[in-house]
Design a protein around this motif. Structure first.
Motif, PDB file in Angstrom:
ATOM      1  N   SER A   1      -6.094  -4.514  -1.662  1.00 49.92           N
ATOM      2  CA  SER A   1      -6.434  -2.894  -1.259  1.00 49.92           C
ATOM      3  C   SER A   1      -7.301  -2.369  -2.638  1.00 49.92           C
ATOM      4  O   SER A   1      -8.183  -2.580  -2.991  1.00 49.92           O
ATOM      5  CB  SER A   1      -4.949  -2.254  -1.265  1.00 49.92           C
ATOM      6  OG  SER A   1      -4.104  -2.578  -2.267  1.00 49.92           O
ATOM      7  N   ASN A   2      -6.518  -1.303  -3.193  1.00 49.16           N
ATOM      8  CA  ASN A   2      -7.277  -0.608  -4.281  1.00 49.16           C
ATOM      9  C   ASN A   2      -8.142  -1.421  -5.353  1.00 49.16           C
ATOM     10  O   ASN A   2      -8.882  -0.992  -5.928  1.00 49.16           O
ATOM     11  CB  ASN A   2      -6.359   0.564  -4.909  1.00 49.16           C
ATOM     12  CG  ASN A   2      -6.342   1.832  -3.948  1.00 49.16           C
ATOM     13  OD1 ASN A   2      -6.706   1.891  -2.838  1.00 49.16           O
ATOM     14  ND2 ASN A   2      -5.257   2.712  -4.229  1.00 49.16           N
TER      15      ASN A   2
ATOM     16  N   LEU B   1     -10.007  -8.546   4.158  1.00 47.77           N
ATOM     17  CA  LEU B   1     -10.480  -7.134   4.418  1.00 47.77           C
ATOM     18  C   LEU B   1     -11.205  -6.868   5.603  1.00 47.77           C
ATOM     19  O   LEU B   1     -11.015  -5.884   6.376  1.00 47.77           O
ATOM     20  CB  LEU B   1     -11.298  -6.461   3.116  1.00 47.77           C
ATOM     21  CG  LEU B   1     -10.316  -6.392   1.889  1.00 47.77           C
ATOM     22  CD1 LEU B   1     -10.715  -5.906   0.719  1.00 47.77           C
ATOM     23  CD2 LEU B   1      -9.053  -5.222   2.324  1.00 47.77           C
TER      24      LEU B   1
ATOM     25  N   ARG C   1       0.780  -0.970  -0.038  1.00 45.74           N
ATOM     26  CA  ARG C   1      -0.032  -0.110  -0.109  1.00 45.74           C
ATOM     27  C   ARG C   1       0.907   1.158   0.007  1.00 45.74           C
ATOM     28  O   ARG C   1       2.171   1.181   0.113  1.00 45.74           O
ATOM     29  CB  ARG C   1      -0.913  -0.064   1.174  1.00 45.74           C
ATOM     30  CG  ARG C   1      -2.096  -1.003   1.095  1.00 45.74           C
ATOM     31  CD  ARG C   1      -2.730  -1.117   2.351  1.00 45.74           C
ATOM     32  NE  ARG C   1      -4.171  -2.122   2.296  1.00 45.74           N
ATOM     33  CZ  ARG C   1      -4.164  -3.176   2.304  1.00 45.74           C
ATOM     34  NH1 ARG C   1      -2.948  -3.902   2.528  1.00 45.74           N
ATOM     35  NH2 ARG C   1      -5.599  -3.749   2.074  1.00 45.74           N
TER      36      ARG C   1
ATOM     37  N   SER D   1      -2.695  -8.090  -3.775  1.00 48.20           N
ATOM     38  CA  SER D   1      -3.210  -7.473  -2.649  1.00 48.20           C
ATOM     39  C   SER D   1      -4.809  -7.033  -3.065  1.00 48.20           C
ATOM     40  O   SER D   1      -4.860  -6.428  -3.959  1.00 48.20           O
ATOM     41  CB  SER D   1      -2.214  -6.295  -2.591  1.00 48.20           C
ATOM     42  OG  SER D   1      -3.073  -5.250  -1.721  1.00 48.20           O
TER      43      SER D   1
ATOM     44  N   HIS E   1      -8.314  -6.780   7.981  1.00 49.49           N
ATOM     45  CA  HIS E   1      -7.641  -5.544   7.944  1.00 49.49           C
ATOM     46  C   HIS E   1      -8.389  -4.275   8.508  1.00 49.49           C
ATOM     47  O   HIS E   1      -7.409  -3.413   9.111  1.00 49.49           O
ATOM     48  CB  HIS E   1      -7.367  -5.155   6.408  1.00 49.49           C
ATOM     49  CG  HIS E   1      -6.551  -4.037   6.101  1.00 49.49           C
ATOM     50  ND1 HIS E   1      -5.166  -4.016   6.371  1.00 49.49           N
ATOM     51  CD2 HIS E   1      -6.915  -2.740   5.611  1.00 49.49           C
ATOM     52  CE1 HIS E   1      -4.981  -2.733   5.879  1.00 49.49           C
ATOM     53  NE2 HIS E   1      -5.746  -2.140   5.383  1.00 49.49           N
TER      54      HIS E   1
END
Length: 375
Positions: free
Chosen positions: A191-192, A255, A129, A189, A258
């Motif tokens: 993330s985005n 997630l 990230r 990952s 997270h």
């Protein structure tokens, strides 16, 4: 230390402020718009003292910036990385560290294909990230950093160098660096490439590309339960894939874990309340009549075309069904007027423009695993 920053966005501005404020560093900037940069970049730090970073050299010519750099950091969109790597490849010095913040989008495959890694002992790394959340307030001059992370997870293409790069980045960025086990913990990952498409789908799924809204809604503060439900489903599909890969990928947390949540309702509450996300708007652009979807936003181009679709590419390689991911890709490609996914397979005419694994001569699970086993 001689440090080369490549890019001109929020993270590039922030890195210049963070690294250039230390007089022991010589920070050079490779950017398409050198004339728009001043010699100093101010970081307005919402959590502490402001910083003023010095740029020793700024140019759009790689031959002027890259030689003698001991550390090169790419802070630019995924779709721009391959052309940048090709541009700088002839000028990278022996023993240079080269990394990307963040590193998803097949960054490691691009470096392996275009850089003389073994010949010059070039060492590749990437973060999972970004190190901070920031927004440029005045291009080439000032950036507002709303939040700097306490820690950042980083991986190296060669695990033998993990401790060295962790210590180096920890010293430079003044944060804890958490070493990851395998580059796939960045490549896959959640993330985005998962987070942004889930929200956009819930927000825009019933809209046409030219439909006008009176105002641009906040992206996170108006996050709803449907966005969380889609996000959780896509995250579960990625973790179904992770179970098929025989490496330690424990650096990719679910997630819900997270974000310290147990269900969609708690996740929604969490995402709407994160202070650093306050005020961030949705990917829309202003026109005379109001606001329309910005199909050129990085939320579409980077997070879908060079993020979610590349995750789908790996899932297909391992015969993992991804119904929710497919649903979001079908929606996005219709808006983008692209032809990527056909009958659940990435065989559309526009796939040639993507960085799919076939373009790196990887067409089977065995070839895929062999690359990351050796990394």
């Amino acid at each position: 230390m001689v440090i080369g920053i490549c890019g001109g966005g929020n993270i590039a501005h922030s890195l210049i402020g963070l690294l250039g404020a230390d007089t022991s560093n010589e920070v050079r900037l490779l950017t398409r718009k050198p004339s728009e940069w001043q010699k100093q970049v101010r970081v307005i730090n919402c959590e502490g003292s402001d910083l003023l970073g010095e740029i020793s050299l700024v140019s759009d010519d790689a031959s002027q910036i890259i030689p003698e750099c001991e550390l090169i950091i790419l802070a630019l969109p995924s779709q721009a990385r391959e052309s940048l790597i090709k541009q700088i490849a002839p000028f990278v010095s022996e023993g240079t560290w080269i990394g990307s913040f963040p590193g998803m989008g097949n960054f490691e495959l691009i470096c392996h294909k275009h850089l003389p890694l073994k010949e010059k002992n070039i060492r590749v790394f990437a973060s999972q990230r970004v190190p901070c959340i920031a927004r440029v307030s005045e291009y080439g001059k000032e950036v507002v950093m709303t939040s700097k992370k306490d820690s950042m997870a980083v991986v190296t293409l060669n695990p033998a160098y993990a401790e060295e790069i962790s210590n180096l980045l920890s010293s430079l960025l003044d944060m804890q660096i958490l070493p990851l086990n395998n580059f796939l913990e960045v490549t896959l990952s959640t993330s985005n490439p998962i987070l942004h498409p889930a929200r956009m789908y819930a927000l825009f799924k019933d809209m046409k590309a030219d439909e006008v809204w009176d105002k641009n809604p906040t992206f996170y503060e108006s996050w709803n339960l449907e966005s969380s439900e889609i996000l959780i489903k896509m995250d579960e599909e990625v973790h179904n894939l992770l179970e098929k890969i025989p490496f330690d990928l424990s650096g990719i947390k679910p997630l819900l874990e997270h974000y310290d949540s147990t269900n969609a309702k708690e996740l929604t509450k969490k995402l709407t309340s994160i202070q650093a996300f306050k005020g961030l708007l949705s990917p829309m652009k202003k026109i005379d009549e109001g606001f329309v979807i910005d199909l050129e936003s990085r939320y579409f181009i980077e997070d879908i075309s060079y993020g979610l679709i590349l995750i789908k590419d790996i899932a297909h390689l391992f015969s993992i069904n991804t119904p929710t991911i497919d649903q979001v890709i079908y929606w996005a490609q219709e808006l983008l007027n692209k032809d990527y996914l056909l009958d659940g397979k990435l065989e559309g005419a526009d796939c040639e423009e993507l960085l799919l694994h076939l373009s790196f001569s990887i067409s089977s699970p065995e070839e895929f695993l062999n690359f990351y086993q050796q990394s």
